[in-house]
Design an enzyme around this catalytic site. Structure first.
Site, PDB file in Angstrom:
ATOM      1  N   ASN A   9       0.867  -1.181   0.000  1.00  0.00           N
ATOM      2  CA  ASN A   9       0.000   0.000   0.000  1.00  0.00           C
ATOM      3  C   ASN A   9       0.903   1.229   0.000  1.00  0.00           C
ATOM      4  OD1 ASN A   9      -1.771   2.057   0.520  1.00  0.00           O
ATOM      5  ND2 ASN A   9      -2.470   1.286   2.507  1.00  0.00           N
ATOM      6  N   LYS A  11       0.123   4.260  -0.258  1.00  0.00           N
ATOM      7  CA  LYS A  11      -0.550   5.420   0.340  1.00  0.00           C
ATOM      8  C   LYS A  11      -0.365   6.663  -0.542  1.00  0.00           C
ATOM      9  CE  LYS A  11      -0.294   3.111   4.770  1.00  0.00           C
ATOM     10  NZ  LYS A  11      -0.198   3.164   6.203  1.00  0.00           N
ATOM     11  N   HIS A  95      -9.592   0.944   5.219  1.00  0.00           N
ATOM     12  CA  HIS A  95      -8.309   1.153   5.887  1.00  0.00           C
ATOM     13  C   HIS A  95      -8.523   2.101   7.070  1.00  0.00           C
ATOM     14  CE1 HIS A  95      -4.201   2.338   6.667  1.00  0.00           C
ATOM     15  NE2 HIS A  95      -3.822   1.269   5.977  1.00  0.00           N
ATOM     16  N   GLU A  97      -6.847   4.476   8.168  1.00  0.00           N
ATOM     17  CA  GLU A  97      -6.633   5.905   7.869  1.00  0.00           C
ATOM     18  C   GLU A  97      -7.892   6.518   7.265  1.00  0.00           C
ATOM     19  OE1 GLU A  97      -3.017   5.346   5.642  1.00  0.00           O
ATOM     20  OE2 GLU A  97      -2.008   4.823   7.505  1.00  0.00           O
ATOM     21  N   GLU A 167      -5.202  -5.249  10.641  1.00  0.00           N
ATOM     22  CA  GLU A 167      -4.239  -4.160  10.775  1.00  0.00           C
ATOM     23  C   GLU A 167      -4.493  -3.414  12.082  1.00  0.00           C
ATOM     24  OE1 GLU A 167      -2.308  -2.965   6.751  1.00  0.00           O
ATOM     25  OE2 GLU A 167      -3.883  -1.568   7.256  1.00  0.00           O
ATOM     26  N   GLY A 173       2.512   2.255  10.826  1.00  0.00           N
ATOM     27  CA  GLY A 173       3.421   3.393  10.673  1.00  0.00           C
ATOM     28  C   GLY A 173       4.147   3.791  11.948  1.00  0.00           C
ATOM     29  N   SER A 213       3.555  -2.051  10.259  1.00  0.00           N
ATOM     30  CA  SER A 213       5.012  -1.963  10.460  1.00  0.00           C
ATOM     31  C   SER A 213       5.775  -3.220  10.041  1.00  0.00           C
ATOM     32  CB  SER A 213       5.331  -1.606  11.920  1.00  0.00           C
ATOM     33  OG  SER A 213       4.887  -0.298  12.199  1.00  0.00           O
TER      34      SER A 213
END
Ligand code: 13P
Length: 254
Positions: A9, A11, A95, A97, A167, A173, A213
Protein backbone atom coordinates in the site's frame (compact mmCIF):
# COMPACT_ATOMS: atom_id res chain seq x y z
CA UNK A 1 -1.75 -24.53 0.95
CA UNK A 2 -2.56 -21.57 -1.29
CA UNK A 3 0.05 -19.04 -2.39
CA UNK A 4 0.84 -16.17 -0.07
CA UNK A 5 -0.40 -12.72 -1.03
CA UNK A 6 1.97 -9.78 -0.52
CA UNK A 7 0.37 -6.39 -1.09
CA UNK A 8 2.10 -3.01 -0.98
CA UNK A 9 0.00 0.00 0.00
CA UNK A 10 1.93 3.02 -1.27
CA UNK A 11 -0.55 5.42 0.34
CA UNK A 12 -0.25 9.08 -0.78
CA UNK A 13 3.39 8.78 -1.86
CA UNK A 14 5.43 8.95 -5.09
CA UNK A 15 5.00 10.89 -8.30
CA UNK A 16 3.42 9.13 -11.27
CA UNK A 17 6.88 8.67 -12.84
CA UNK A 18 8.34 7.25 -9.61
CA UNK A 19 5.32 4.97 -9.16
CA UNK A 20 5.90 3.57 -12.61
CA UNK A 21 9.58 2.99 -11.91
CA UNK A 22 8.94 1.29 -8.58
CA UNK A 23 6.27 -0.93 -10.14
CA UNK A 24 8.72 -2.00 -12.84
CA UNK A 25 11.50 -2.73 -10.35
CA UNK A 26 9.13 -4.78 -8.18
CA UNK A 27 7.88 -6.73 -11.19
CA UNK A 28 11.38 -7.40 -12.55
CA UNK A 29 12.55 -8.72 -9.21
CA UNK A 30 9.51 -10.80 -8.27
CA UNK A 31 8.28 -12.34 -11.54
CA UNK A 32 10.40 -15.42 -10.88
CA UNK A 33 8.29 -16.06 -7.76
CA UNK A 34 4.96 -15.59 -9.55
CA UNK A 35 4.03 -19.27 -9.23
CA UNK A 36 4.52 -19.12 -5.45
CA UNK A 37 3.50 -15.63 -4.35
CA UNK A 38 0.79 -13.26 -5.53
CA UNK A 39 2.18 -9.72 -5.52
CA UNK A 40 -0.06 -6.64 -5.51
CA UNK A 41 0.92 -2.97 -5.55
CA UNK A 42 -1.57 -0.24 -4.68
CA UNK A 43 -0.35 3.14 -5.96
CA UNK A 44 -2.03 6.48 -5.44
CA UNK A 45 -5.12 6.77 -7.68
CA UNK A 46 -3.41 9.35 -9.88
CA UNK A 47 -0.76 6.77 -10.86
CA UNK A 48 -3.14 3.87 -11.28
CA UNK A 49 -3.50 3.88 -15.06
CA UNK A 50 0.23 4.32 -15.67
CA UNK A 51 1.18 1.60 -13.20
CA UNK A 52 -1.39 -0.73 -14.70
CA UNK A 53 0.14 -0.13 -18.18
CA UNK A 54 3.58 -0.87 -16.75
CA UNK A 55 2.29 -4.13 -15.24
CA UNK A 56 0.17 -5.19 -18.19
CA UNK A 57 1.65 -8.71 -18.22
CA UNK A 58 -0.54 -9.29 -15.15
CA UNK A 59 2.20 -11.05 -13.17
CA UNK A 60 2.12 -8.28 -10.62
CA UNK A 61 -1.41 -7.23 -9.77
CA UNK A 62 -2.62 -3.69 -9.18
CA UNK A 63 -4.88 -2.48 -6.39
CA UNK A 64 -6.66 0.81 -5.73
CA UNK A 65 -6.46 2.24 -2.20
CA UNK A 66 -10.11 3.22 -1.93
CA UNK A 67 -13.28 3.28 -4.03
CA UNK A 68 -16.67 4.93 -3.62
CA UNK A 69 -19.68 2.67 -3.15
CA UNK A 70 -21.91 4.20 -5.84
CA UNK A 71 -21.15 3.13 -9.42
CA UNK A 72 -21.48 6.53 -11.16
CA UNK A 73 -22.89 10.01 -10.77
CA UNK A 74 -22.38 13.41 -9.20
CA UNK A 75 -19.80 12.53 -6.50
CA UNK A 76 -17.03 15.08 -7.01
CA UNK A 77 -13.59 13.70 -6.29
CA UNK A 78 -14.61 10.06 -5.97
CA UNK A 79 -13.68 7.03 -8.09
CA UNK A 80 -16.05 4.08 -8.42
CA UNK A 81 -15.32 0.37 -8.60
CA UNK A 82 -16.87 0.38 -12.08
CA UNK A 83 -14.26 2.95 -13.17
CA UNK A 84 -11.38 1.23 -11.40
CA UNK A 85 -12.10 -2.28 -12.62
CA UNK A 86 -10.37 -1.66 -15.95
CA UNK A 87 -7.08 -1.14 -14.11
CA UNK A 88 -7.17 -3.17 -10.91
CA UNK A 89 -7.78 -6.63 -9.48
CA UNK A 90 -7.87 -5.50 -5.85
CA UNK A 91 -9.20 -2.60 -3.77
CA UNK A 92 -8.22 -1.75 -0.20
CA UNK A 93 -11.39 -0.87 1.69
CA UNK A 94 -11.95 0.30 5.25
CA UNK A 95 -8.31 1.15 5.89
CA UNK A 96 -8.01 2.69 9.36
CA UNK A 97 -6.63 5.90 7.87
CA UNK A 98 -9.88 6.28 5.93
CA UNK A 99 -11.98 5.35 8.94
CA UNK A 100 -10.14 7.77 11.26
CA UNK A 101 -9.28 10.70 8.96
CA UNK A 102 -12.28 10.58 6.62
CA UNK A 103 -14.92 9.29 9.04
CA UNK A 104 -15.75 6.14 7.11
CA UNK A 105 -18.22 4.03 9.05
CA UNK A 106 -18.61 0.26 9.01
CA UNK A 107 -21.81 0.83 6.99
CA UNK A 108 -19.84 2.76 4.34
CA UNK A 109 -17.25 0.00 4.25
CA UNK A 110 -19.97 -2.65 3.84
CA UNK A 111 -21.24 -0.81 0.75
CA UNK A 112 -17.70 -0.52 -0.61
CA UNK A 113 -17.09 -4.25 -0.20
CA UNK A 114 -20.32 -4.95 -2.07
CA UNK A 115 -19.42 -2.43 -4.81
CA UNK A 116 -16.06 -4.18 -5.34
CA UNK A 117 -17.70 -7.58 -5.73
CA UNK A 118 -20.25 -6.18 -8.20
CA UNK A 119 -17.30 -5.07 -10.35
CA UNK A 120 -15.22 -8.25 -9.96
CA UNK A 121 -12.64 -6.49 -7.82
CA UNK A 122 -11.32 -8.39 -4.80
CA UNK A 123 -11.72 -6.19 -1.72
CA UNK A 124 -8.97 -6.21 0.89
CA UNK A 125 -11.11 -5.36 3.89
CA UNK A 126 -9.11 -3.86 6.77
CA UNK A 127 -10.09 -4.39 10.40
CA UNK A 128 -8.24 -3.77 13.64
CA UNK A 129 -8.30 -2.14 17.03
CA UNK A 130 -6.76 1.03 18.48
CA UNK A 131 -4.12 0.88 21.21
CA UNK A 132 -6.76 1.93 23.75
CA UNK A 133 -9.06 -0.90 22.69
CA UNK A 134 -6.20 -3.40 22.84
CA UNK A 135 -5.21 -2.23 26.33
CA UNK A 136 -8.81 -2.64 27.49
CA UNK A 137 -9.10 -6.20 26.15
CA UNK A 138 -11.53 -5.20 23.41
CA UNK A 139 -9.70 -6.53 20.34
CA UNK A 140 -11.99 -9.51 19.75
CA UNK A 141 -15.13 -7.42 20.21
CA UNK A 142 -13.88 -4.70 17.85
CA UNK A 143 -13.01 -7.20 15.10
CA UNK A 144 -16.36 -8.98 15.53
CA UNK A 145 -18.30 -5.71 15.34
CA UNK A 146 -16.39 -4.51 12.28
CA UNK A 147 -16.91 -7.80 10.44
CA UNK A 148 -20.55 -8.16 11.45
CA UNK A 149 -21.37 -4.88 9.70
CA UNK A 150 -18.78 -4.81 6.92
CA UNK A 151 -19.76 -8.29 5.65
CA UNK A 152 -23.48 -7.81 6.09
CA UNK A 153 -24.31 -7.38 2.39
CA UNK A 154 -22.53 -10.61 1.35
CA UNK A 155 -23.40 -14.29 0.97
CA UNK A 156 -21.24 -17.32 1.76
CA UNK A 157 -19.97 -17.77 -1.79
CA UNK A 158 -18.54 -14.21 -1.73
CA UNK A 159 -16.06 -15.16 0.95
CA UNK A 160 -13.60 -16.78 -1.44
CA UNK A 161 -13.48 -13.48 -3.34
CA UNK A 162 -12.56 -11.32 -0.42
CA UNK A 163 -9.39 -10.80 1.60
CA UNK A 164 -9.47 -9.61 5.20
CA UNK A 165 -6.46 -7.71 6.54
CA UNK A 166 -5.89 -7.53 10.28
CA UNK A 167 -4.24 -4.16 10.77
CA UNK A 168 -4.02 -3.11 14.42
CA UNK A 169 -4.10 0.69 14.28
CA UNK A 170 -1.38 1.11 16.92
CA UNK A 171 1.05 -0.89 14.73
CA UNK A 172 0.52 1.13 11.54
CA UNK A 173 3.42 3.39 10.67
CA UNK A 174 4.70 3.28 14.25
CA UNK A 175 7.47 0.69 14.01
CA UNK A 176 5.68 -1.20 16.82
CA UNK A 177 5.57 -4.87 15.94
CA UNK A 178 2.49 -6.82 16.82
CA UNK A 179 3.31 -9.99 18.67
CA UNK A 180 2.87 -12.98 16.37
CA UNK A 181 0.72 -14.78 18.97
CA UNK A 182 -1.64 -11.80 19.07
CA UNK A 183 -1.78 -11.79 15.26
CA UNK A 184 -2.59 -15.52 15.20
CA UNK A 185 -5.31 -14.94 17.79
CA UNK A 186 -6.83 -12.06 15.78
CA UNK A 187 -6.79 -14.22 12.63
CA UNK A 188 -8.53 -16.93 14.62
CA UNK A 189 -11.20 -14.43 15.69
CA UNK A 190 -11.70 -13.45 12.03
CA UNK A 191 -12.06 -17.08 10.98
CA UNK A 192 -14.54 -17.83 13.78
CA UNK A 193 -16.66 -14.78 12.96
CA UNK A 194 -16.75 -15.64 9.25
CA UNK A 195 -17.68 -19.21 10.20
CA UNK A 196 -20.52 -18.03 12.42
CA UNK A 197 -21.80 -15.72 9.70
CA UNK A 198 -21.32 -17.89 6.61
CA UNK A 199 -20.35 -21.45 7.63
CA UNK A 200 -17.19 -23.52 7.66
CA UNK A 201 -16.53 -23.69 3.92
CA UNK A 202 -16.67 -19.90 3.69
CA UNK A 203 -14.28 -19.46 6.61
CA UNK A 204 -11.83 -21.94 5.04
CA UNK A 205 -11.92 -19.96 1.78
CA UNK A 206 -11.29 -16.48 3.14
CA UNK A 207 -7.71 -15.19 2.98
CA UNK A 208 -6.35 -13.28 5.98
CA UNK A 209 -3.42 -10.85 5.86
CA UNK A 210 -1.50 -9.06 8.58
CA UNK A 211 -0.44 -5.42 8.24
CA UNK A 212 1.32 -2.97 10.54
CA UNK A 213 5.01 -1.96 10.46
CA UNK A 214 6.01 -5.10 8.54
CA UNK A 215 9.64 -5.02 7.38
CA UNK A 216 11.78 -7.65 5.68
CA UNK A 217 13.20 -8.78 9.03
CA UNK A 218 9.81 -9.13 10.74
CA UNK A 219 7.87 -10.60 7.81
CA UNK A 220 8.93 -14.19 8.50
CA UNK A 221 7.37 -14.36 11.96
CA UNK A 222 3.95 -13.53 10.48
CA UNK A 223 4.30 -15.57 7.30
CA UNK A 224 5.01 -18.69 9.35
CA UNK A 225 1.62 -18.49 11.10
CA UNK A 226 -0.82 -21.16 9.90
CA UNK A 227 -3.79 -18.81 9.60
CA UNK A 228 -1.98 -15.88 7.96
CA UNK A 229 -2.08 -15.94 4.15
CA UNK A 230 0.05 -12.90 3.48
CA UNK A 231 0.93 -9.33 4.36
CA UNK A 232 -0.30 -5.80 3.68
CA UNK A 233 2.81 -3.65 3.73
CA UNK A 234 2.86 0.15 3.99
CA UNK A 235 6.14 2.04 4.46
CA UNK A 236 8.39 -0.88 3.55
CA UNK A 237 6.62 -1.29 0.19
CA UNK A 238 8.09 2.06 -0.93
CA UNK A 239 11.56 0.48 -0.93
CA UNK A 240 11.98 -2.07 -3.69
CA UNK A 241 14.72 -3.83 -1.68
CA UNK A 242 12.58 -4.24 1.42
CA UNK A 243 9.46 -5.20 -0.49
CA UNK A 244 11.23 -7.70 -2.73
CA UNK A 245 12.90 -9.24 0.34
CA UNK A 246 9.43 -9.68 1.89
CA UNK A 247 8.15 -11.33 -1.31
CA UNK A 248 11.20 -13.63 -1.24
CA UNK A 249 10.47 -14.70 2.34
CA UNK A 250 6.94 -15.55 1.24
CA UNK A 251 8.28 -17.52 -1.74
CA UNK A 252 10.61 -19.46 0.57
CA UNK A 253 7.56 -20.60 2.50
CA UNK A 254 8.87 -19.01 5.70
P1 13P B 1 2.98 0.37 7.65
O1 13P B 1 3.55 -0.90 7.07
O2 13P B 1 3.69 1.60 7.18
O3 13P B 1 2.87 0.30 9.14
O4 13P B 1 1.49 0.51 7.10
C1 13P B 1 0.65 -0.59 7.14
C2 13P B 1 -0.57 -0.27 6.40
O5 13P B 1 -1.31 0.63 6.76
C3 13P B 1 -0.84 -1.03 5.18
O6 13P B 1 -2.11 -0.81 4.70
Amino acid sequence: MSNKLIAGNWKMNLSVADSRKLAKRVEDATTKHADKVEVVVAPSTIALTEVSKELKSGKTKVGVQNIYFVDEGAYTGEVSAVQAQEFVDYAIVGHSERRQLFNESNEDVARKVAACLRSDITPILCVGETGYERDHGETTQVINDQLATCLTMLVASDMEHIVIAYEPIWAIGTGKNADSKAVASAADTIQKTVKEMFGEKASDGVRILYGGSVKADTAKSYLSLDNIDGLLVGGASLSDHEFVAIVEHAADGE
